[in-house]
Design an enzyme around this catalytic site. Structure first.
Site, PDB file in Angstrom:
ATOM      1  N   ARG A  39       0.858  -1.186   0.000  1.00  0.00           N
ATOM      2  CA  ARG A  39       0.000   0.000   0.000  1.00  0.00           C
ATOM      3  C   ARG A  39       0.887   1.227   0.000  1.00  0.00           C
ATOM      4  NH1 ARG A  39      -5.371  -1.291   3.624  1.00  0.00           N
ATOM      5  NH2 ARG A  39      -5.643  -3.394   2.821  1.00  0.00           N
ATOM      6  N   ARG A  84      -0.181  -5.902  13.051  1.00  0.00           N
ATOM      7  CA  ARG A  84      -1.060  -5.155  13.963  1.00  0.00           C
ATOM      8  C   ARG A  84      -1.381  -5.967  15.225  1.00  0.00           C
ATOM      9  NH1 ARG A  84      -4.590  -1.047  11.463  1.00  0.00           N
ATOM     10  NH2 ARG A  84      -3.151   0.175  10.188  1.00  0.00           N
ATOM     11  N   GLU A 103       0.660   3.965   1.164  1.00  0.00           N
ATOM     12  CA  GLU A 103       0.129   4.894   2.164  1.00  0.00           C
ATOM     13  C   GLU A 103       1.082   6.076   2.249  1.00  0.00           C
ATOM     14  OE1 GLU A 103      -2.567   3.690   4.118  1.00  0.00           O
ATOM     15  OE2 GLU A 103      -2.221   1.557   4.534  1.00  0.00           O
ATOM     16  N   GLU A 149      -7.430  -0.906  15.114  1.00  0.00           N
ATOM     17  CA  GLU A 149      -8.039  -1.898  14.219  1.00  0.00           C
ATOM     18  C   GLU A 149      -7.015  -2.964  13.868  1.00  0.00           C
ATOM     19  OE1 GLU A 149      -9.615  -0.303  10.466  1.00  0.00           O
ATOM     20  OE2 GLU A 149      -8.992  -2.189   9.537  1.00  0.00           O
ATOM     21  N   ARG A 191       1.649   2.740  12.905  1.00  0.00           N
ATOM     22  CA  ARG A 191       0.802   1.558  12.689  1.00  0.00           C
ATOM     23  C   ARG A 191       0.586   1.209  11.222  1.00  0.00           C
ATOM     24  NH1 ARG A 191      -4.378   3.705  15.776  1.00  0.00           N
ATOM     25  NH2 ARG A 191      -5.742   2.630  14.350  1.00  0.00           N
ATOM     26  N   HIS A 192       1.289   1.889  10.329  1.00  0.00           N
ATOM     27  CA  HIS A 192       1.176   1.570   8.903  1.00  0.00           C
ATOM     28  C   HIS A 192       2.536   1.196   8.327  1.00  0.00           C
ATOM     29  CE1 HIS A 192      -2.552   3.956   9.353  1.00  0.00           C
ATOM     30  NE2 HIS A 192      -3.008   3.105   8.450  1.00  0.00           N
ATOM     31  N   SER A 230     -10.616  -6.051   9.523  1.00  0.00           N
ATOM     32  CA  SER A 230     -11.876  -5.543   8.978  1.00  0.00           C
ATOM     33  C   SER A 230     -12.522  -6.663   8.198  1.00  0.00           C
ATOM     34  CB  SER A 230     -11.624  -4.404   7.984  1.00  0.00           C
ATOM     35  OG  SER A 230     -11.467  -3.194   8.646  1.00  0.00           O
TER      36      SER A 230
END
Ligand code: ATP
Ligand code: MG
Length: 447
Positions: free
Chosen positions: A231, A421, A233, A370, A239-240, A373
């Protein structure tokens, strides 16, 4: 699990040991007094007292003291004095019970093979108590992994992955691997990395979402994939990651998202249970105490979350939950692990099944973050196409995905579950980069 070769209660003692090592440190006990063994590892420290020298040798399982007496073996003694810290040796000796020494035994050295001499100085210390800054540790990740704390994280990660696969297989999930290079930029939402694919544009996939859903039309019914995703991001957070690993599942013939949540909570508890069984030593090294959450996990609806948040901050129904919101919510709850359910439809991707203005979707939260999901998905072709058009998506870009919905697609759902995570929360690490061997972020592409 007991060793098949001797009486030690240790799982590291493989029946197919290497020629350069018969036992790990933890496979040896004071009861083996008088037995000859071959050990191997890194020289953590050498103390030379003239007539006698002690080597502290470290392997994957722990440390041991090797004792060499000059009079008995002057040749080896000379070689020991030339060893540098972190050099690699294999040594043969006799175990001797000794209450005064770590582990309650020492190894009286008889033969030694120097396998690799470490250069000096070391780029960072392995045992030094001084705090090494995180970037230096990541720059020298291989040396960093020799440290007990760092190693403990990855031993626990290993347990996690095994426990996840066991649990899913026991529950009828088939392991699959879907492509990581794709012609379309998958589901949208986050940014993707574009690559040059023989002169054409291709993308690194951000999740197996579309493929695992397509597989639901194949009749495999329940599938799981443990793999890595990319990703782009933009944000640089604790946290990423730009390359992260996940456990993904998809299951067909579900009645609603509850069926999926039962797997998500069962999976989480199976992982925690196994870590508690196998990693007490590592948890101690990390100074972490874990409690097994009770099942079922509390379910708290998005509407209830809104009510709680509105007492504390400016928050509108329909807004997405960011880090601040998740943290604030966690402060109001007296449990660590919980589901947030019934999100506004707009807050979830196009493939989430609607229930009025809500999505049949959930997030699994662990101490305000999180970790997963999931949702029931739309399985009806017409409904899916109209939802995509409603959101202004170009359905032509999703031809292969949509084709899978044309010729018999059962109701289905699934989730994506971030491996780093969960570890981060479970092991109280403040930065997600602690939980992946070689983190990739905006600034880091090496080692
Ligand atoms: P967030 O909102 O926290 O950025 P997300 O909702 O975009 O996450 P999903 O698309 O739902 O993430 O992905 C499923 C799971 O994968 C997440 O719950 C999380 O555990 C993990 N995950 C997603 N993005 C990342 C990332 N950049 N780095 C590490 N893990 C991630
Ligand atoms: Mg999510």
């Amino acid at each position: 699990m007991a060793c098949p070769l001797c009486s030690t209660k240790n799982i590291t003692h493989s029946p197919i040991m290497n020629m350069l090592r018969s036992h790990y440190a933890m496979d040896i006990s004071p009861e083996m007094d008088g037995e000859k063994v071959r050990v191997a590892g890194w020289v953590e420290d050498i103390r030379n007292l003239g007539g006698i020298a002690f080597i502290i040798l470290r392997d994957r399982t722990g440390r041991m003291q090797i004792t060499a007496i000059k009079k008995q073996n002057p040749e080896i003694f000379k070689e020991i004095t030339s060893l540098t810290r972190e050099s690699v040796i294999s040594a043969v000796g006799t175990c001797q019970k000794n209450e005064k020494v770590m582990n309650g035994w020492e190894l009286l050295l008889e033969e030694m093979e120097v396998l690799s001499i470490a250069q000096t100085p070391l780029p960072m210390g392995v045992v030094d108590k001084v705090n090494v800054d995180f970037d230096t540790r990541l720059d020298n990740r291989i040396i960093d992994l020799r440290r007990d704390e760092t190693k403990a994280v990855f031993m626990i990660r290993h347990t996690m992955l095994g426990a996840a696969a066991d649990f899913l297989r026991k529950n009828g999930f088939i392991e699959v691997h879907t492509p990581k290079i794709s012609a379309s930029s998958s589901e949208g939402g986050t940014e993707v990395f574009r690559i040059d694919y023989f002169g054409n544009d291709a993308y690194l996939v951000q999740s197996p979402q579309l493929y695992k859903q397509m597989l639901m039309a194949s009749g495999l019914d329940r599938v799981y994939e443990i793999a890595w995703y990319f990703r782009a991001e933009e944000h640089d957070t604790s946290r990423h990651l730009n390359e992260s690993t996940a456990i993904d599942i998809e299951m067909a013939f579900i009645e609603n998202e509850e069926d999926v949540m039962k797997i998500a909570e069962g999976l989480t508890n199976a992982i925690i249970q196994k870590i508690l069984e196998e990693n007490s030593r590592e948890l101690e090294v990390l100074g972490v105490k874990i409690d097994l959450p009770s099942l079922p996990y509390p379910r708290i609806s998005y509407d209830e979350v809104v009510e709680i948040l509105q007492k504390e901050m400016d928050f509108k129904w329909g807004d997405d939950l960011g880090t601040d919101e998740e943290n604030m919510l966690a402060k109001h709850l007296d449990y660590d692990v919980y589901f947030i359910t019934r999100f506004p439809l707009e807050a979830k991707p196009f493939y989430a099944m609607a229930d009025g203005k809500y999505a049949r979707a959930f997030d699994l939260e662990f101490k305000g973050m999180e970790i997963s999901s999931g949702a029931q998905r739309i399985h009806d072709y017409e409904m899916l196409v109209s939802r995509m058009k409603e959101l202004g998506m170009n359905v032509d870009n999703f031809e292969d995905y949509l084709n899978a919905f044309r010729y018999g697609m059962p109701p289905h759902g699934g989730f994506g579950y971030g491996i780093e995570r969960l570890l981060m929360r479970l092991l109280n690490r403040s930065n997600i980069r602690e939980c992946i061997l070689f983190p990739r972020d905006r600034k880091r592409l090496r080692p």
